[in-house]
Design a protein around this motif. Structure first.
Motif, PDB file in Angstrom:
ATOM      1  N   ARG A  49       0.665  -1.155   0.168  1.00 43.34           N
ATOM      2  CA  ARG A  49       0.019   0.029  -0.102  1.00 43.34           C
ATOM      3  C   ARG A  49       0.940   1.211   0.040  1.00 43.34           C
ATOM      4  N   GLU A  50       1.957   1.296   0.773  1.00 40.16           N
ATOM      5  CA  GLU A  50       2.760   2.510   1.090  1.00 40.16           C
ATOM      6  C   GLU A  50       4.105   2.640   0.483  1.00 40.16           C
ATOM      7  N   SER A  51       4.815   1.510   0.072  1.00 42.20           N
ATOM      8  CA  SER A  51       6.001   1.714  -0.439  1.00 42.20           C
ATOM      9  C   SER A  51       6.108   2.076  -1.751  1.00 42.20           C
ATOM     10  N   PRO A  52       6.927   2.602  -2.112  1.00 46.93           N
ATOM     11  CA  PRO A  52       7.053   3.124  -3.619  1.00 46.93           C
ATOM     12  C   PRO A  52       7.463   1.972  -4.395  1.00 46.93           C
ATOM     13  N   ALA A  53       7.952   1.078  -4.042  1.00 45.12           N
ATOM     14  CA  ALA A  53       8.202  -0.171  -4.575  1.00 45.12           C
ATOM     15  C   ALA A  53       6.920  -1.104  -4.775  1.00 45.12           C
ATOM     16  N   GLY A  54       6.175  -0.744  -4.043  1.00 45.59           N
ATOM     17  CA  GLY A  54       4.708  -1.581  -4.139  1.00 45.59           C
ATOM     18  C   GLY A  54       4.932  -2.961  -3.414  1.00 45.59           C
ATOM     19  N   ALA A  55       6.063  -3.317  -2.875  1.00 49.54           N
ATOM     20  CA  ALA A  55       6.282  -4.585  -2.036  1.00 49.54           C
ATOM     21  C   ALA A  55       7.115  -4.362  -1.188  1.00 49.54           C
ATOM     22  N   THR A  56       7.544  -5.212  -0.370  1.00 50.86           N
ATOM     23  CA  THR A  56       8.636  -5.228   0.728  1.00 50.86           C
ATOM     24  C   THR A  56       9.937  -5.304  -0.086  1.00 50.86           C
ATOM     25  N   ILE A  57      11.135  -4.584   0.226  1.00 55.40           N
ATOM     26  CA  ILE A  57      12.485  -5.008  -0.312  1.00 55.40           C
ATOM     27  C   ILE A  57      13.443  -5.453   0.579  1.00 55.40           C
ATOM     28  N   ALA A  58      14.343  -6.095   0.016  1.00 53.24           N
ATOM     29  CA  ALA A  58      15.637  -6.371   0.915  1.00 53.24           C
ATOM     30  C   ALA A  58      16.363  -5.379   1.434  1.00 53.24           C
ATOM     31  N   HIS A  59      17.039  -5.716   2.483  1.00 49.04           N
ATOM     32  CA  HIS A  59      17.723  -4.618   3.152  1.00 49.04           C
ATOM     33  C   HIS A  59      18.984  -4.355   2.114  1.00 49.04           C
ATOM     34  N   GLY A  60      19.509  -3.139   2.082  1.00 50.51           N
ATOM     35  CA  GLY A  60      20.731  -3.053   1.234  1.00 50.51           C
ATOM     36  C   GLY A  60      21.695  -4.005   1.636  1.00 50.51           C
ATOM     37  N   PHE A  61      21.950  -4.133   3.107  1.00 48.01           N
ATOM     38  CA  PHE A  61      23.114  -4.828   3.469  1.00 48.01           C
ATOM     39  C   PHE A  61      22.937  -6.287   3.389  1.00 48.01           C
ATOM     40  N   LEU A  62      21.688  -6.893   3.188  1.00 45.59           N
ATOM     41  CA  LEU A  62      21.422  -7.988   2.830  1.00 45.59           C
ATOM     42  C   LEU A  62      21.782  -8.375   1.339  1.00 45.59           C
ATOM     43  N   SER A  63      21.471  -7.595   0.424  1.00 46.70           N
ATOM     44  CA  SER A  63      22.091  -7.541  -1.061  1.00 46.70           C
ATOM     45  C   SER A  63      23.596  -7.517  -0.923  1.00 46.70           C
ATOM     46  N   LEU A  64      24.112  -6.533  -0.221  1.00 47.24           N
ATOM     47  CA  LEU A  64      25.594  -6.645  -0.223  1.00 47.24           C
ATOM     48  C   LEU A  64      26.158  -7.787   0.454  1.00 47.24           C
ATOM     49  N   SER A  65      25.518  -8.433   1.327  1.00 47.65           N
ATOM     50  CA  SER A  65      25.983  -9.742   2.066  1.00 47.65           C
ATOM     51  C   SER A  65      25.838 -10.810   0.865  1.00 47.65           C
ATOM     52  N   LEU A  66      25.228 -10.883  -0.067  1.00 52.72           N
ATOM     53  CA  LEU A  66      25.366 -11.864  -1.227  1.00 52.72           C
ATOM     54  C   LEU A  66      26.686 -11.882  -1.946  1.00 52.72           C
ATOM     55  N   ILE A  67      27.396 -10.667  -1.851  1.00 52.62           N
ATOM     56  CA  ILE A  67      28.583 -10.880  -2.776  1.00 52.62           C
ATOM     57  C   ILE A  67      29.779 -11.787  -2.476  1.00 52.62           C
ATOM     58  N   ARG A  97      27.402   1.454  -3.928  1.00 47.96           N
ATOM     59  CA  ARG A  97      26.471   2.297  -4.257  1.00 47.96           C
ATOM     60  C   ARG A  97      25.336   1.281  -4.347  1.00 47.96           C
ATOM     61  N   PHE A  98      24.103   1.682  -3.706  1.00 47.74           N
ATOM     62  CA  PHE A  98      22.762   0.881  -3.925  1.00 47.74           C
ATOM     63  C   PHE A  98      22.142   1.559  -4.806  1.00 47.74           C
ATOM     64  N   LEU A  99      21.511   1.076  -5.977  1.00 42.11           N
ATOM     65  CA  LEU A  99      21.309   1.757  -6.928  1.00 42.11           C
ATOM     66  C   LEU A  99      19.699   1.519  -7.285  1.00 42.11           C
ATOM     67  N   THR A 100      19.496   0.251  -6.838  1.00 44.50           N
ATOM     68  CA  THR A 100      17.698  -0.188  -7.166  1.00 44.50           C
ATOM     69  C   THR A 100      17.548  -0.875  -5.988  1.00 44.50           C
ATOM     70  N   PRO A 101      16.497  -0.946  -5.481  1.00 48.46           N
ATOM     71  CA  PRO A 101      15.988  -1.821  -4.393  1.00 48.46           C
ATOM     72  C   PRO A 101      15.578  -2.961  -4.909  1.00 48.46           C
ATOM     73  N   VAL A 102      15.981  -4.154  -4.302  1.00 45.40           N
ATOM     74  CA  VAL A 102      15.754  -5.563  -4.395  1.00 45.40           C
ATOM     75  C   VAL A 102      14.238  -5.951  -3.989  1.00 45.40           C
ATOM     76  N   LYS A 103      13.438  -6.044  -4.700  1.00 45.07           N
ATOM     77  CA  LYS A 103      11.705  -6.315  -4.292  1.00 45.07           C
ATOM     78  C   LYS A 103      11.874  -7.660  -3.729  1.00 45.07           C
ATOM     79  N   SER A 104      11.152  -8.077  -2.590  1.00 43.24           N
ATOM     80  CA  SER A 104      10.908  -9.520  -2.340  1.00 43.24           C
ATOM     81  C   SER A 104      10.480 -10.313  -3.598  1.00 43.24           C
ATOM     82  N   GLY A 105      10.940 -11.571  -3.725  1.00 44.31           N
ATOM     83  CA  GLY A 105      10.805 -12.493  -4.746  1.00 44.31           C
ATOM     84  C   GLY A 105      11.481 -12.229  -6.124  1.00 44.31           C
ATOM     85  N   SER A 106      12.404 -11.321  -6.045  1.00 43.67           N
ATOM     86  CA  SER A 106      13.511 -11.090  -7.047  1.00 43.67           C
ATOM     87  C   SER A 106      14.614 -11.942  -7.284  1.00 43.67           C
ATOM     88  N   ARG A 107      15.036 -12.074  -8.582  1.00 46.10           N
ATOM     89  CA  ARG A 107      16.101 -12.849  -8.602  1.00 46.10           C
ATOM     90  C   ARG A 107      17.319 -12.224  -8.706  1.00 46.10           C
TER      91      ARG A 107
END
Length: 152
Positions: A52-70, A96-106
């Protein structure tokens, strides 16, 4: 996948080490990360509110979660020389965090080696360029300059 050894590692400077397999960043992974870190902002853990409220329209992964995958995806690509006794995450020079990772993304990792610097006791410092791509997105989730310490 690159097959680095302590003898051949310098041959890979300036080279692309490859692209990892796709990894799904699902809500369970995001929730587990929130629990581990204590970062339980609604944008990460409340799918109803996020829709309802997120600009992404869904939950997003934490930036540091995305970073931890490296680290694990980089190891899958052979960033660690096979004959090293130990390999350590030494740090990051730029992220640099450029694009949020939406839940369910690959997502998948592309990594290249930009330099190898000798350190004391025969250790080596690998500098890499990491790009975490999101499937069907023109812009990656993040870009980072990685530092990896190799112990012979």
């Amino acid at each position: 996948m690159a097959k680095l050894t302590l003898t051949t590692i310098r041959d890979f400077v300036g080279e692309d080490l490859g692209t990892s397999d796709w990894v799904i960043v699902d809500q369970s992974m995001i929730d587990q990360f929130a629990t581990c870190t204590g970062d339980k902002q609604w944008i990460h853990i409340d799918p109803d509110r996020a829709s309802r409220e997120s600009p992404a329209g869904a939950t997003i992964a934490h930036g540091f979660l995305s970073l931890s995958l490296i680290a694990p995806l980089g190891m899958d690509l052979g960033l660690a020389p096979v004959d090293a006794s130990a390999v350590f995450n030494y740090g990051l020079d730029k992220v640099r965090f450029l694009t949020p990772v939406k839940s369910g993304s690959r997502v998948r990792l592309q990594i290249s080696m930009t330099s190898v610097e000798p350190k004391d006791n025969g250790r080596l410092l690998i500098k890499g360029n990491a790009i975490l791509e999101i499937e069907n997105s023109q812009t990656p989730a993040l870009v980072a300059e990685t530092l990896t310490l190799v112990v012979p």
